[in-house]
Design a protein around this motif. Structure first.
Motif, PDB file in Angstrom:
ATOM      1  N   LEU A  78     -21.414 -72.086  34.688  1.00 57.82           N
ATOM      2  CA  LEU A  78     -20.201 -72.538  34.024  1.00 57.82           C
ATOM      3  C   LEU A  78     -19.368 -73.386  34.969  1.00 57.82           C
ATOM      4  O   LEU A  78     -19.171 -73.038  36.128  1.00 57.82           O
ATOM      5  CB  LEU A  78     -19.374 -71.321  33.564  1.00 57.82           C
ATOM      6  CG  LEU A  78     -18.159 -71.602  32.694  1.00 57.82           C
ATOM      7  CD1 LEU A  78     -18.604 -72.114  31.329  1.00 57.82           C
ATOM      8  CD2 LEU A  78     -17.323 -70.353  32.513  1.00 57.82           C
ATOM      9  N   GLU A  79     -18.904 -74.521  34.457  1.00 56.77           N
ATOM     10  CA  GLU A  79     -18.037 -75.388  35.245  1.00 56.77           C
ATOM     11  C   GLU A  79     -16.628 -74.805  35.277  1.00 56.77           C
ATOM     12  O   GLU A  79     -16.100 -74.368  34.254  1.00 56.77           O
ATOM     13  CB  GLU A  79     -18.002 -76.784  34.613  1.00 56.77           C
ATOM     14  CG  GLU A  79     -17.139 -77.777  35.368  1.00 56.77           C
ATOM     15  CD  GLU A  79     -17.080 -79.122  34.667  1.00 56.77           C
ATOM     16  OE1 GLU A  79     -16.290 -79.967  35.101  1.00 56.77           O
ATOM     17  OE2 GLU A  79     -17.832 -79.297  33.683  1.00 56.77           O
ATOM     18  N   VAL A  80     -16.033 -74.778  36.456  1.00 54.00           N
ATOM     19  CA  VAL A  80     -14.707 -74.196  36.612  1.00 54.00           C
ATOM     20  C   VAL A  80     -13.656 -75.208  36.160  1.00 54.00           C
ATOM     21  O   VAL A  80     -13.533 -76.291  36.719  1.00 54.00           O
ATOM     22  CB  VAL A  80     -14.453 -73.780  38.072  1.00 54.00           C
ATOM     23  CG1 VAL A  80     -13.038 -73.230  38.230  1.00 54.00           C
ATOM     24  CG2 VAL A  80     -15.469 -72.737  38.508  1.00 54.00           C
ATOM     25  N   THR A  81     -12.927 -74.850  35.112  1.00 54.14           N
ATOM     26  CA  THR A  81     -11.843 -75.676  34.588  1.00 54.14           C
ATOM     27  C   THR A  81     -10.569 -74.845  34.536  1.00 54.14           C
ATOM     28  O   THR A  81     -10.570 -73.646  34.860  1.00 54.14           O
ATOM     29  CB  THR A  81     -12.184 -76.177  33.168  1.00 54.14           C
ATOM     30  OG1 THR A  81     -12.274 -75.037  32.293  1.00 54.14           O
ATOM     31  CG2 THR A  81     -13.506 -76.947  33.152  1.00 54.14           C
ATOM     32  N   GLY A  82      -9.488 -75.472  34.092  1.00 51.72           N
ATOM     33  CA  GLY A  82      -8.236 -74.736  33.970  1.00 51.72           C
ATOM     34  C   GLY A  82      -8.332 -73.574  33.006  1.00 51.72           C
ATOM     35  O   GLY A  82      -7.832 -72.480  33.281  1.00 51.72           O
ATOM     36  N   ASN A  83      -8.990 -73.802  31.870  1.00 53.81           N
ATOM     37  CA  ASN A  83      -9.151 -72.724  30.894  1.00 53.81           C
ATOM     38  C   ASN A  83     -10.016 -71.596  31.431  1.00 53.81           C
ATOM     39  O   ASN A  83      -9.773 -70.422  31.141  1.00 53.81           O
ATOM     40  CB  ASN A  83      -9.766 -73.267  29.606  1.00 53.81           C
ATOM     41  CG  ASN A  83      -8.744 -73.972  28.737  1.00 53.81           C
ATOM     42  OD1 ASN A  83      -7.541 -73.808  28.918  1.00 53.81           O
ATOM     43  ND2 ASN A  83      -9.218 -74.777  27.799  1.00 53.81           N
TER      44      ASN A  83
END
Length: 310
Positions: free
Chosen positions: A157-162
Motif C-alpha cells: 500500500l502506498e502511504v498517503t494522507g488518508n
C-alpha cells in the motif's frame, strides 16, 4: 470514570479450569467474528450493522440486568454507560472509519499493539502493575507473530494522507479500548458481568445508530437470512457471552494475559480462513502462529497483581 471508587473486597477464585474455559471462549468466539462480520457487511452498512448488533445484545440481557442493576444506583449506571462508550462506541467508530483507507493486514498489525498499550496504560493508572521483562517479552512475541502472519500485505500500500489518518484512527481505537479495560479491571469488579455488558451495549448502540442515520442514510440495507443470522451470532455469541466472560476474567488474570487475547483471536481468524475458506497454509502462518502462541503462553504464566492493601 477516573473518580470511581476503587473496588474493595476479595474476588472469589474461579478455579484454573473455569478460568481457562472462559479465556478460550473469549478468543475463539472473537476470532470467529471476523468472518461473520465480512458476511454481514455484504448486506448492511457498517455503523448500522454494529449498532443493531449492540442493541440486540442489550435487549437480550435486559431481563437479567434489571433486577441486579437497580441496586447499583444512578451514579454507577452513568459510569457503566461512559465505560461502554470507551469500550465499544468510540473505538468501533474509529475502527470502521479508519479501515476505509487501510487493508486488513495493516489493521490487524495495528490492533496487535493492544497488549503493549494495555501494559503502558495499566502502569500509569494502576501503579501496582509493574512493567517487567516477562510482560514486555510476551507482548513483543505476540506483535512479532502478527507481523509475520501479515507480512505479505504490509508493503502493498502506498502511504498517503488518508492512509496515515486511517492508521492513526486504528491506533487511537486500540488505545481507547486499553483504557476501558484498565478502568473496568480497576473500578468495576463489584458490578455483575451481565449488568456491565447490558449497560455498555445499550450506551454504545444509541450513538452508533445515530451516526449511521446521519452518515449512512443513502446506503442500502438488505435484511436477508444471512444478515439476520450474522447479527444474532455477533450479538449473542460475539458480544453477550464473550464480554460476560471477559468481565468475569478481569480480576482473575494479569493484564499481560488479557492483552494476549487480541493476538490469539487474530490467529484463530487466520486458521479459520485456512480450514473453511481454502486459504493456503504457509510458513508465515506456522511461524507467526508459533510466536503468538509462545507470547500468549508466557503472558498466561504471569499471575495477576493485587492492589496493595490499605
Amino acid at each position: 470514570m477516573s473518580s470511581a471508587p476503587t473496588v474493595t473486597g476479595a474476588v472469589k477464585p474461579g478455579g484454573p479450569l473455569k478460568v481457562a474455559l472462559a479465556y478460550c471462549a473469549c478468543f475463539l468466539l472473537w476470532g470467529s467474528t471476523w468472518s461473520v462480520v465480512k458476511v454481514g457487511l455484504e448486506d448492511l452498512p457498517p455503523l448500522r450493522f454494529v449498532g443493531i448488533r449492540m442493541l440486540v445484545a442489550g435487549l437480550a440481557l435486559l431481563p437479567f440486568a434489571r433486577a441486579r442493576g437497580a441496586s447499583l444506583g444512578a451514579r454507577t449506571g452513568w459510569r457503566i454507560a461512559g465505560l461502554g462508550l470507551l469500550q465499544i462506541g468510540i473505538p468501533f467508530g474509529l475502527l470502521f472509519v479508519g479501515q476505509q483507507w487501510i487493508p486488513s493486514s495493516w489493521a490487524a498489525l495495528l490492533f496487535s499493539t493492544f497488549p503493549v498499550w494495555l501494559l503502558l496504560v495499566g502502569r500509569v493508572m494502576m501503579p501496582e502493575q509493574h512493567l517487567t521483562v516477562r510482560k514486555l517479552l510476551a507482548a513483543g512475541l505476540g506483535v512479532a507473530g502478527v507481523v509475520v502472519l501479515q507480512h505479505s500485505g504490509l508493503g502493498a500500500l502506498e502511504v498517503t494522507g488518508n492512509v496515515l489518518l486511517g492508521c492513526l484512527l486504528c491506533l487511537g481505537s486500540v488505545a481507547v479500548i486499553a483504557v476501558a479495560n484498565v478502568l473496568a479491571k480497576k473500578h468495576m469488579g463489584h458490578v455483575p458481568a451481565h449488568v456491565l455488558v447490558f449497560g455498555q451495549t445499550f450506551s454504545s448502540a444509541l450513538p452508533l445508530l445515530a451516526l449511521s442515520f446521519l452518515f449512512e442514510a443513502g446506503q442500502p440495507v438488505n435484511w436477508t437470512s444471512r444478515s439476520v443470522l450474522a447479527v444474532l451470532y455477533l450479538a449473542l455469541c460475539g458480544t453477550v457471552l464473550t464480554y460476560q466472560c471477559l468481565y468475569w476474567l478481569l480480576p482473575r488474570i494479569s493484564l499481560a494475559a488479557l492483552g494476549a487475547m487480541a493476538l490469539l483471536d487474530t490467529l484463530v481468524a487466520v486458521v479459520l480462513g485456512v480450514v473453511f475458506l481454502d486459504e493456503p497454509l504457509t510458513l508465515s502462518l506456522l511461524v507467526g502462529g508459533g510466536l503468538i502462541l509462545g507470547g500468549a503462553a508466557l503472558a498466561n504464566l504471569i499471575p495477576p497483581e493485587e492492589a496493595p492493601s490499605r
